[in-house]
Motif scaffolding. Sequence first.
Motif, PDB file in Angstrom:
ATOM      1  N   VAL B 108       0.860  -1.183   0.000  1.00 33.33           N
ATOM      2  CA  VAL B 108       0.000   0.000   0.000  1.00 33.33           C
ATOM      3  C   VAL B 108       0.894   1.230   0.000  1.00 33.33           C
ATOM      4  CG1 VAL B 108      -1.743   1.306   1.237  1.00 33.33           C
ATOM      5  CG2 VAL B 108      -1.837  -1.179   1.250  1.00 33.33           C
ATOM      6  N   THR B 109       1.037   1.847  -1.176  1.00 30.83           N
ATOM      7  CA  THR B 109       1.817   3.079  -1.229  1.00 30.83           C
ATOM      8  C   THR B 109       0.933   4.231  -0.805  1.00 30.83           C
ATOM      9  OG1 THR B 109       3.004   2.203  -3.108  1.00 30.83           O
ATOM     10  CG2 THR B 109       3.255   4.526  -2.668  1.00 30.83           C
ATOM     11  N   PRO B 110       1.362   5.033   0.167  1.00 32.04           N
ATOM     12  CA  PRO B 110       0.561   6.202   0.508  1.00 32.04           C
ATOM     13  C   PRO B 110       0.562   7.190  -0.656  1.00 32.04           C
ATOM     14  CG  PRO B 110       2.647   6.234   1.666  1.00 32.04           C
ATOM     15  CD  PRO B 110       2.572   4.924   0.963  1.00 32.04           C
ATOM     16  N   HIS B 111      -0.436   8.055  -0.690  1.00 38.50           N
ATOM     17  CA  HIS B 111      -0.510   9.006  -1.793  1.00 38.50           C
ATOM     18  C   HIS B 111       0.674   9.947  -1.807  1.00 38.50           C
ATOM     19  CE1 HIS B 111      -4.528   8.419  -3.668  1.00 38.50           C
ATOM     20  NE2 HIS B 111      -4.583   7.600  -2.644  1.00 38.50           N
ATOM     21  N   VAL B 112       1.244  10.196  -0.637  1.00 38.48           N
ATOM     22  CA  VAL B 112       2.413  11.051  -0.549  1.00 38.48           C
ATOM     23  C   VAL B 112       3.494  10.264   0.163  1.00 38.48           C
ATOM     24  CG1 VAL B 112       3.253  13.296   0.108  1.00 38.48           C
ATOM     25  CG2 VAL B 112       0.825  12.946  -0.203  1.00 38.48           C
ATOM     26  N   ALA B 113       4.577   9.970  -0.515  1.00 39.40           N
ATOM     27  CA  ALA B 113       5.703   9.304   0.143  1.00 39.40           C
ATOM     28  C   ALA B 113       6.839  10.304   0.229  1.00 39.40           C
ATOM     29  CB  ALA B 113       6.130   8.069  -0.638  1.00 39.40           C
ATOM     30  N   LYS B 114       7.114  10.734   1.464  1.00 39.48           N
ATOM     31  CA  LYS B 114       8.163  11.725   1.645  1.00 39.48           C
ATOM     32  C   LYS B 114       9.271  11.164   2.512  1.00 39.48           C
ATOM     33  CE  LYS B 114       5.568  16.011   1.144  1.00 39.48           C
ATOM     34  NZ  LYS B 114       5.296  17.321   1.729  1.00 39.48           N
ATOM     35  N   ALA B 115      10.492  11.563   2.195  1.00 35.96           N
ATOM     36  CA  ALA B 115      11.652  11.210   3.007  1.00 35.96           C
ATOM     37  C   ALA B 115      11.578  11.989   4.318  1.00 35.96           C
ATOM     38  CB  ALA B 115      12.929  11.541   2.242  1.00 35.96           C
ATOM     39  N   PRO B 116      12.454  11.705   5.303  1.00 37.02           N
ATOM     40  CA  PRO B 116      12.510  12.552   6.486  1.00 37.02           C
ATOM     41  C   PRO B 116      12.767  14.006   6.104  1.00 37.02           C
ATOM     42  CG  PRO B 116      13.832  10.592   6.822  1.00 37.02           C
ATOM     43  CD  PRO B 116      13.385  10.573   5.400  1.00 37.02           C
ATOM     44  N   TRP B 117      12.342  14.933   6.971  1.00 35.79           N
ATOM     45  CA  TRP B 117      12.288  16.343   6.556  1.00 35.79           C
ATOM     46  C   TRP B 117      13.618  16.896   6.094  1.00 35.79           C
ATOM     47  CZ3 TRP B 117      15.227  19.883   9.279  1.00 35.79           C
ATOM     48  CH2 TRP B 117      15.656  19.491  10.545  1.00 35.79           C
ATOM     49  N   TYR B 118      14.740  16.422   6.667  1.00 36.57           N
ATOM     50  CA  TYR B 118      16.031  17.002   6.286  1.00 36.57           C
ATOM     51  C   TYR B 118      16.470  16.543   4.905  1.00 36.57           C
ATOM     52  CZ  TYR B 118      16.658  12.825   9.111  1.00 36.57           C
ATOM     53  OH  TYR B 118      16.501  11.591   9.678  1.00 36.57           O
ATOM     54  N   PHE B 119      15.781  15.552   4.310  1.00 37.43           N
ATOM     55  CA  PHE B 119      16.106  15.146   2.944  1.00 37.43           C
ATOM     56  C   PHE B 119      15.088  15.659   1.930  1.00 37.43           C
ATOM     57  CE2 PHE B 119      18.411  11.155   4.653  1.00 37.43           C
ATOM     58  CZ  PHE B 119      19.569  11.891   4.801  1.00 37.43           C
ATOM     59  N   LEU B 120      14.088  16.427   2.407  1.00 31.75           N
ATOM     60  CA  LEU B 120      13.028  16.839   1.484  1.00 31.75           C
ATOM     61  C   LEU B 120      13.517  17.860   0.469  1.00 31.75           C
ATOM     62  CD1 LEU B 120       9.835  16.909   3.682  1.00 31.75           C
ATOM     63  CD2 LEU B 120      10.471  15.325   1.885  1.00 31.75           C
ATOM     64  N   GLY B 121      14.551  18.628   0.835  1.00 41.18           N
ATOM     65  CA  GLY B 121      15.135  19.541  -0.133  1.00 41.18           C
ATOM     66  C   GLY B 121      15.707  18.775  -1.308  1.00 41.18           C
ATOM     67  N   LEU B 122      16.414  17.709  -0.985  1.00 36.43           N
ATOM     68  CA  LEU B 122      16.985  16.857  -2.031  1.00 36.43           C
ATOM     69  C   LEU B 122      15.885  16.221  -2.857  1.00 36.43           C
ATOM     70  CD1 LEU B 122      19.508  15.569  -3.224  1.00 36.43           C
ATOM     71  CD2 LEU B 122      19.389  13.824  -1.462  1.00 36.43           C
ATOM     72  N   GLN B 123      14.820  15.773  -2.176  1.00 38.26           N
ATOM     73  CA  GLN B 123      13.722  15.148  -2.903  1.00 38.26           C
ATOM     74  C   GLN B 123      13.062  16.150  -3.845  1.00 38.26           C
ATOM     75  OE1 GLN B 123      11.043  12.920  -0.397  1.00 38.26           O
ATOM     76  NE2 GLN B 123       9.697  12.440  -2.078  1.00 38.26           N
ATOM     77  N   GLU B 124      12.933  17.397  -3.365  1.00 38.56           N
ATOM     78  CA  GLU B 124      12.360  18.446  -4.213  1.00 38.56           C
ATOM     79  C   GLU B 124      13.250  18.684  -5.433  1.00 38.56           C
ATOM     80  OE1 GLU B 124       9.606  20.054  -4.095  1.00 38.56           O
ATOM     81  OE2 GLU B 124       9.981  21.722  -5.454  1.00 38.56           O
ATOM     82  N   LEU B 125      14.557  18.742  -5.215  1.00 40.02           N
ATOM     83  CA  LEU B 125      15.467  18.969  -6.337  1.00 40.02           C
ATOM     84  C   LEU B 125      15.426  17.815  -7.329  1.00 40.02           C
ATOM     85  CD1 LEU B 125      18.525  20.514  -4.509  1.00 40.02           C
ATOM     86  CD2 LEU B 125      17.053  21.625  -6.163  1.00 40.02           C
ATOM     87  N   LEU B 126      15.240  16.594  -6.792  1.00 40.41           N
ATOM     88  CA  LEU B 126      15.194  15.439  -7.688  1.00 40.41           C
ATOM     89  C   LEU B 126      13.979  15.491  -8.603  1.00 40.41           C
ATOM     90  CD1 LEU B 126      16.343  12.490  -5.431  1.00 40.41           C
ATOM     91  CD2 LEU B 126      17.511  13.446  -7.385  1.00 40.41           C
ATOM     92  N   SER B 127      12.948  16.275  -8.219  1.00 42.63           N
ATOM     93  CA  SER B 127      11.792  16.371  -9.105  1.00 42.63           C
ATOM     94  C   SER B 127      12.024  17.410 -10.193  1.00 42.63           C
ATOM     95  CB  SER B 127      10.537  16.713  -8.307  1.00 42.63           C
ATOM     96  OG  SER B 127      10.620  18.027  -7.801  1.00 42.63           O
TER      97      SER B 127
END
Lengths: 226, 205, 245
Positions: B108-127
Amino acid sequence: MTQQHASYGAVHGPPTGEITRRSFMRRVLGVGVGLLSLEFLGGTLAFLWPNLTEGLGSQITLGSADDINNQAPEWQNGLPFVYNQANLFFVNVPAAKARVAENSGGQVTSDVSLPVPDPGADVDPDIAPEDRSVMALWRKCPHLGCQVPQLCDRSEWFECLCHGSKYTVIGEKRDGPAPRGMDRFEVLVENGVYIVDTRQVISGPPPTVMTFDKRTASDITEHCVG
Amino acid sequence: MTIEKRPNATADKNVPTQAPERAPIIAPGVGPKLPGPPGVPGTERFRLLAYVKQESMVRVDKRPDETVLTWPHLLRAEFLMAMLITALLVVTSVFITAPLEEMANPSVTPHVAKAPWYFLGLQELLSYFNPTVAGVLIIPVYLGGLLIIPYVDRTPYKAVRDRKMIWIFFLCIMVGGLIVTFIGSFFRGPGWNWVWPWDGLYFNL
Amino acid sequence: MSNGNGGNPVVRWVKESAAWRSLFRQPYPSTSRTRALAVMNNVFLHLHPVRVKRHAVRYTYTFCLGGISFFLFLVLTVTGLYLMFFYVPSISRAYQDIQAIEASVAFGSLVRNMHRWAAHLMVLTVFLHMIRVFYHGAYKPPREFNWVVGVLLLFFTLALSFTGYLLPWDQIAFWAITVGTQMATYAPLLSNESAFFMLGGIEVGQGTLLRFYVAHVIFFPLIAAIFMIVHFWRIRKDGGISGPV
């Protein structure tokens, strides 16, 4: 040099380039300790290397085409079979292509020669793996690892919920941030029984590869995601 | 302070190089010459006077109020801070419960899968970028860039105007990181689409 | 030895006993000399010099950020140790264990909350500490190496937080680690093989939980503690904390 009187602040030891017994022993010791450390590191890596015997990472027996049809009757009509134990889509390629062609409103044409999965043809060494009639696609999105949901019934694409990457029914990337198509596994056939070898992940094709279903995201009016 | 210096045979004896500029230098030859070791020409010793720049913490001209005793001044500050943090933590923990969702379920993948908050900048850049490019560029620039700061900025000056380049670099990665982390944390929802925080907050600590 | 003991014979007897005097080698530090001795002769206080620069004790110079980070590390060690008594790193038990800690262990919910909030706070204070140090140019010679140690400590703090994030084994944990480790594979020198090694398998599962647990409770704390020792030692060796800009 040895004749000259040693002076204040002079470097005690041989001039550069000259190896004495003492410096030689020191270097041997240094190299030895370095080698030992490398061996320790290598041994640690080998010791801690995951040792998988079941589930994803091993060889998984799916059953024959009839077994799969019994479990998921829509498989012969082209809907990928979801194998949860190993997080796979097992795609009946000819049927899936026909299904997409039928539901795409004429945007996709299918020129499939094999009518149904033919385990006999699938072991034919003359047929390249990508042209065989079944595919095992890994449901893990190559972008950031989310699970790819079952085919979207509006676009006939796999549409990842997390970040909106989109793939065709044979796992080629069409839209979104993913770097490549869906990763897949080698499928073996033994006595008509499909075995998925998940010990080795085969990376998906680059996003430029378009062998089937050449629609772009804007060609499709309705998506499930985004 | 007296230094005995013995220049080697080829050096120019007339230049006492090590003395600081402002130090009064006794001209070579003024001091008494001493004989060097027998049979080696050009190794006479001579003496000179030099000021040595003070570098240790114990200054001769130390004013009485430059330092304070660790006990009690520093220890009191540390103790008060520790108590303050403890109180803050306990009160926070009494009133705010750590999140715990349903049990992990790989299918069951949640609709929003986010990394821990300190990696969210990286996740944003990866998009924004191709992940390979982003990974190859961002992580080394960030971590490696931080590591080499002291080896790039070699001047002894600390004022902002004296180290503009390194300030610009640091501000770029810090402010840039802050902005993308903020966007990734509070402005991204299902499908990594833009969602205003008041339309739904998809953020877990 | 009888400063301020008054006439209480019990107190005097205790304070003059051999055991007391072997423990406290000097009277309560109330003069400059005894205060200096107290710092110098105590292994823990000896982390500090006897005297510090006046600006170093100003709250508005350091905001105590490094000290708070270290204190939070200690809080996390203690609360983490408590939680270990009630937690088994198995995918069939971990989640229930967390629920049990919250529901039936005395102060269990408080300890878990403290551990979680202290962890987030520590990531924040370590970042702020780095910004403070940069602002004051405190990485300048002779403190270059200590800056490098500090950046590594930031990395270890993130690693500690990240490995701990998986342990509750709930949906937040599972998908955050799935996404986080997938991002790590994009870094140079890291590949699918390193993700396989980190995860103990192809996907996040039992192997991952055990690996992250061991890394979280012993490997990274130990490494971080060693680097902290070096960090604090170098502060003293480089002449105390840096001066104002």
